[in-house]
Motif scaffolding. Structure first.
Motif, PDB file in Angstrom:
ATOM      1  N   ALA A 236       2.231 -12.322  41.072  1.00  0.00           N
ATOM      2  CA  ALA A 236       2.987 -11.071  41.044  1.00  0.00           C
ATOM      3  C   ALA A 236       3.165 -10.644  39.595  1.00  0.00           C
ATOM      4  CB  ALA A 236       4.345 -11.220  41.725  1.00  0.00           C
ATOM      5  N   THR A 237       3.332  -9.354  39.387  1.00  0.00           N
ATOM      6  CA  THR A 237       3.562  -8.798  38.056  1.00  0.00           C
ATOM      7  C   THR A 237       4.965  -8.210  37.997  1.00  0.00           C
ATOM      8  OG1 THR A 237       1.224  -8.180  37.837  1.00  0.00           O
ATOM      9  CG2 THR A 237       2.793  -7.120  36.341  1.00  0.00           C
ATOM     10  N   LYS A 238       5.739  -8.618  36.985  1.00  0.00           N
ATOM     11  CA  LYS A 238       7.021  -7.969  36.707  1.00  0.00           C
ATOM     12  C   LYS A 238       6.736  -6.743  35.840  1.00  0.00           C
ATOM     13  CE  LYS A 238      11.498  -8.679  34.491  1.00  0.00           C
ATOM     14  NZ  LYS A 238      12.327  -9.634  33.684  1.00  0.00           N
ATOM     15  N   LEU A 239       7.027  -5.579  36.382  1.00  0.00           N
ATOM     16  CA  LEU A 239       6.680  -4.335  35.692  1.00  0.00           C
ATOM     17  C   LEU A 239       7.688  -4.023  34.590  1.00  0.00           C
ATOM     18  CD1 LEU A 239       5.694  -2.210  38.817  1.00  0.00           C
ATOM     19  CD2 LEU A 239       4.167  -3.390  37.233  1.00  0.00           C
ATOM     20  N   THR A 240       7.174  -3.618  33.440  1.00  0.00           N
ATOM     21  CA  THR A 240       8.032  -3.226  32.319  1.00  0.00           C
ATOM     22  C   THR A 240       8.507  -1.788  32.508  1.00  0.00           C
ATOM     23  OG1 THR A 240       6.191  -2.361  31.007  1.00  0.00           O
ATOM     24  CG2 THR A 240       6.679  -4.722  30.802  1.00  0.00           C
ATOM     25  N   GLU A 241       9.513  -1.401  31.738  1.00  0.00           N
ATOM     26  CA  GLU A 241      10.025  -0.021  31.821  1.00  0.00           C
ATOM     27  C   GLU A 241       8.929   1.006  31.508  1.00  0.00           C
ATOM     28  OE1 GLU A 241      12.814   1.239  32.924  1.00  0.00           O
ATOM     29  OE2 GLU A 241      13.600  -0.732  33.441  1.00  0.00           O
ATOM     30  N   PRO A 242       8.114   0.806  30.453  1.00  0.00           N
ATOM     31  CA  PRO A 242       7.026   1.764  30.217  1.00  0.00           C
ATOM     32  C   PRO A 242       6.027   1.826  31.374  1.00  0.00           C
ATOM     33  CG  PRO A 242       7.453   0.487  28.232  1.00  0.00           C
ATOM     34  CD  PRO A 242       8.245  -0.151  29.331  1.00  0.00           C
ATOM     35  N   GLN A 243       5.737   0.693  31.991  1.00  0.00           N
ATOM     36  CA  GLN A 243       4.830   0.705  33.142  1.00  0.00           C
ATOM     37  C   GLN A 243       5.429   1.481  34.316  1.00  0.00           C
ATOM     38  OE1 GLN A 243       4.183  -3.575  33.554  1.00  0.00           O
ATOM     39  NE2 GLN A 243       2.021  -3.310  33.013  1.00  0.00           N
ATOM     40  N   LEU A 244       6.724   1.285  34.566  1.00  0.00           N
ATOM     41  CA  LEU A 244       7.389   2.002  35.658  1.00  0.00           C
ATOM     42  C   LEU A 244       7.282   3.512  35.441  1.00  0.00           C
ATOM     43  CD1 LEU A 244      10.585  -0.226  36.036  1.00  0.00           C
ATOM     44  CD2 LEU A 244       8.699  -0.060  37.655  1.00  0.00           C
ATOM     45  N   ARG A 245       7.502   3.947  34.198  1.00  0.00           N
ATOM     46  CA  ARG A 245       7.401   5.381  33.906  1.00  0.00           C
ATOM     47  C   ARG A 245       5.965   5.865  34.072  1.00  0.00           C
ATOM     48  NH1 ARG A 245      10.986   3.878  29.683  1.00  0.00           N
ATOM     49  NH2 ARG A 245       9.263   3.836  28.178  1.00  0.00           N
ATOM     50  N   GLU A 246       5.019   5.081  33.572  1.00  0.00           N
ATOM     51  CA  GLU A 246       3.610   5.474  33.642  1.00  0.00           C
ATOM     52  C   GLU A 246       3.118   5.570  35.088  1.00  0.00           C
ATOM     53  OE1 GLU A 246       0.088   6.471  31.540  1.00  0.00           O
ATOM     54  OE2 GLU A 246       2.091   6.100  30.801  1.00  0.00           O
ATOM     55  N   LEU A 247       3.633   4.662  35.935  1.00  0.00           N
ATOM     56  CA  LEU A 247       3.215   4.621  37.338  1.00  0.00           C
ATOM     57  C   LEU A 247       4.059   5.526  38.238  1.00  0.00           C
ATOM     58  CD1 LEU A 247       2.678   0.755  37.498  1.00  0.00           C
ATOM     59  CD2 LEU A 247       0.873   2.465  37.809  1.00  0.00           C
ATOM     60  N   GLY A 248       5.071   6.168  37.645  1.00  0.00           N
ATOM     61  CA  GLY A 248       5.911   7.093  38.419  1.00  0.00           C
ATOM     62  C   GLY A 248       6.843   6.399  39.394  1.00  0.00           C
ATOM     63  N   ILE A 249       7.367   5.234  38.986  1.00  0.00           N
ATOM     64  CA  ILE A 249       8.249   4.450  39.854  1.00  0.00           C
ATOM     65  C   ILE A 249       9.684   4.591  39.364  1.00  0.00           C
ATOM     66  CG2 ILE A 249       8.819   2.141  40.694  1.00  0.00           C
ATOM     67  CD1 ILE A 249       5.859   1.406  40.206  1.00  0.00           C
ATOM     68  N   GLY A 250      10.571   5.047  40.247  1.00  0.00           N
ATOM     69  CA  GLY A 250      11.982   5.197  39.900  1.00  0.00           C
ATOM     70  C   GLY A 250      12.794   4.002  40.346  1.00  0.00           C
ATOM     71  N   GLY A 251      14.112   4.104  40.219  1.00  0.00           N
ATOM     72  CA  GLY A 251      15.003   3.036  40.657  1.00  0.00           C
ATOM     73  C   GLY A 251      15.423   2.161  39.497  1.00  0.00           C
ATOM     74  N   SER A 252      16.241   1.129  39.814  1.00  0.00           N
ATOM     75  CA  SER A 252      16.780   0.255  38.778  1.00  0.00           C
ATOM     76  C   SER A 252      16.569  -1.202  39.159  1.00  0.00           C
ATOM     77  CB  SER A 252      18.280   0.527  38.593  1.00  0.00           C
ATOM     78  OG  SER A 252      18.964   0.282  39.810  1.00  0.00           O
ATOM     79  N   GLY A 253      16.849  -2.075  38.194  1.00  0.00           N
ATOM     80  CA  GLY A 253      16.692  -3.507  38.420  1.00  0.00           C
ATOM     81  C   GLY A 253      15.270  -3.975  38.155  1.00  0.00           C
ATOM     82  N   GLU A 254      15.044  -5.279  38.342  1.00  0.00           N
ATOM     83  CA  GLU A 254      13.707  -5.845  38.172  1.00  0.00           C
ATOM     84  C   GLU A 254      12.795  -5.351  39.294  1.00  0.00           C
ATOM     85  OE1 GLU A 254      13.243 -10.016  37.681  1.00  0.00           O
ATOM     86  OE2 GLU A 254      14.975 -10.210  36.345  1.00  0.00           O
ATOM     87  N   THR A 255      11.566  -4.989  38.924  1.00  0.00           N
ATOM     88  CA  THR A 255      10.581  -4.538  39.908  1.00  0.00           C
ATOM     89  C   THR A 255       9.306  -5.362  39.758  1.00  0.00           C
ATOM     90  OG1 THR A 255      11.478  -2.293  39.832  1.00  0.00           O
ATOM     91  CG2 THR A 255       9.283  -2.555  40.768  1.00  0.00           C
ATOM     92  N   TRP A 256       8.857  -5.938  40.874  1.00  0.00           N
ATOM     93  CA  TRP A 256       7.655  -6.770  40.888  1.00  0.00           C
ATOM     94  C   TRP A 256       6.666  -6.197  41.890  1.00  0.00           C
ATOM     95  CZ3 TRP A 256       7.327 -11.875  38.484  1.00  0.00           C
ATOM     96  CH2 TRP A 256       8.490 -12.239  37.783  1.00  0.00           C
ATOM     97  N   VAL A 257       5.378  -6.449  41.651  1.00  0.00           N
ATOM     98  CA  VAL A 257       4.347  -6.012  42.588  1.00  0.00           C
ATOM     99  C   VAL A 257       3.278  -7.099  42.695  1.00  0.00           C
ATOM    100  CG1 VAL A 257       3.006  -4.771  40.816  1.00  0.00           C
ATOM    101  CG2 VAL A 257       2.785  -4.127  43.233  1.00  0.00           C
TER     102      VAL A 257
END
Length: 329
Positions: A236-257
């Motif tokens: 799994a990958t823990k997404l960084t804040e820049p990645q979340l913005r680049e991928l258009g993912i909103g929300g808060s907290g740790e995000t994994w994919v």
């Protein structure tokens, strides 16, 4: 069938198990999974009666066995080292516990023959020395020696770890078949996530003497209850804040994919650079760079396997399959 009730085990100030509460159903194939030192083997050996808990209680079929000698618990155990007697034949190794119990010779022979057939040992192999057997055959002897006592519970402590990869896969399938046929309640210990997911009815993931999550293999993998479980089980990958913005993912907290939920669209998505790939036959695991950080993708397409290191790609994720944990720190 088995209940750990606030079981704590402490060695010279080191806490190996911290208030373990766990229930295992009759006939279940249940796995304790976690990294080295997490307490899984300690839990197994405490149930077997080899370790006395500092506090808490253990129950087998509603009977308190916390202070009961190991030989009176109705439990069979297979050790990682097999613990076979090199000076004895295969038959003598399997029959050892029956001799200790002073079972008559005819019944002893009948039981050994029956159990040996169940685990796939040929009659001719029973008269050979255990040192003449392969690792896989020795493993079968160890399992037969435990099963011949007709235990209500079978404990397996990393029993496949000494075998090569192909034999491990073969024997874990046979273990699963045997357990289903006999219906014996089985508690299995491993640090191998693939092994646990393939074999188990349910899994308990342990970390530092505590349970992180109990669930079916699908629940453990797809609905990981904590960042530890998500990171330990599979990839799994823990997404960084820049990645979340680049991928258009909103929300808060740790995000994994997980990599199977990362795709390579022909257009759209975020810009990526291919950093590495590993061909796995049915799929290719790609390490991509998005917004200055790695993200992993698994793809079955031939095009993915043909991507060049350093080449450009596009990345999108299944947002409905993201794993999220807590508010931001």
């Amino acid at each position: 069938m088995i209940r750990f009730d606030s079981v704590r085990v402490e060695y010279e100030g080191h806490v190996a198990l911290e208030g373990l509460d766990l229930e295992i159903r009759e006939g279940e194939f249940f796995t304790l999974l976690g990294p080295s030192g997490c307490g899984k083997s300690t839990a197994l050996r405490t149930l077997a009666g080899f370790i006395e808990p500092t506090s808490g209680s253990l129950f087998v079929d509603e009977r308190d066995v916390t202070r009961l000698p190991s030989e009176r618990r109705g439990i069979g155990m297979v050790f990682q080292s097999y613990a076979l007697f090199p000076s004895m034949s295969v038959r003598e190794n399997i029959a050892f516990g029956l001799r200790v119990r002073r079972l008559a010779g005819g019944e002893r022979r009948e039981r050994v023959d029956r159990v040996a057939a169940q685990v796939g040992l040929a009659p001719a192999q029973l008269e050979r020395g255990v040192a003449e057997l392969s690792g896989g055959q020795q493993q079968r002897v160890a399992i037969a020696r435990a099963l011949v006592l007709e235990p209500s519970i079978l404990l397996l402590d990393e029993p496949l770890s000494n075998l090569d990869a192909k034999l491990r896969v073969q024997l874990r399938g046979e273990l699963q078949r045997l357990q289903r046929e006999l219906g014996v309640t089985t508690l299995y210990v491993t640090h191998d996530q693939e092994e646990a997911l393939a074999l188990s009815d349910r899994i308990a993931v342990l970390s530092e003497g505590r349970i992180e999550q109990v669930g079916t293999p699908q629940e453990i993998y797809e609905e990981s209850a904590s960042p530890f479980v998500c990171d330990f089980i599979g990839e799994a990958t823990k997404l960084t804040e820049p990645q979340l913005r680049e991928l258009g993912i909103g929300g808060s907290g740790e995000t994994w994919v997980r990599p199977e939920h990362v795709h390579l669209p022909d257009d759209g998505g975020a810009a990526a650079v291919v950093r590495a790939h590993a061909y796995r036959g049915a799929s290719t695991l790609l390490e991509l760079e998005v917004a200055g950080a790695p993200i992993f993708a698994a793809s079955a397409s031939r095009a993915a396997a043909a991507l060049e290191i350093g080449g450009a790609a596009r990345v999108a994720v299944d947002q409905g399959a993201l794993l999220r944990y807590g508010p931001p720190a």
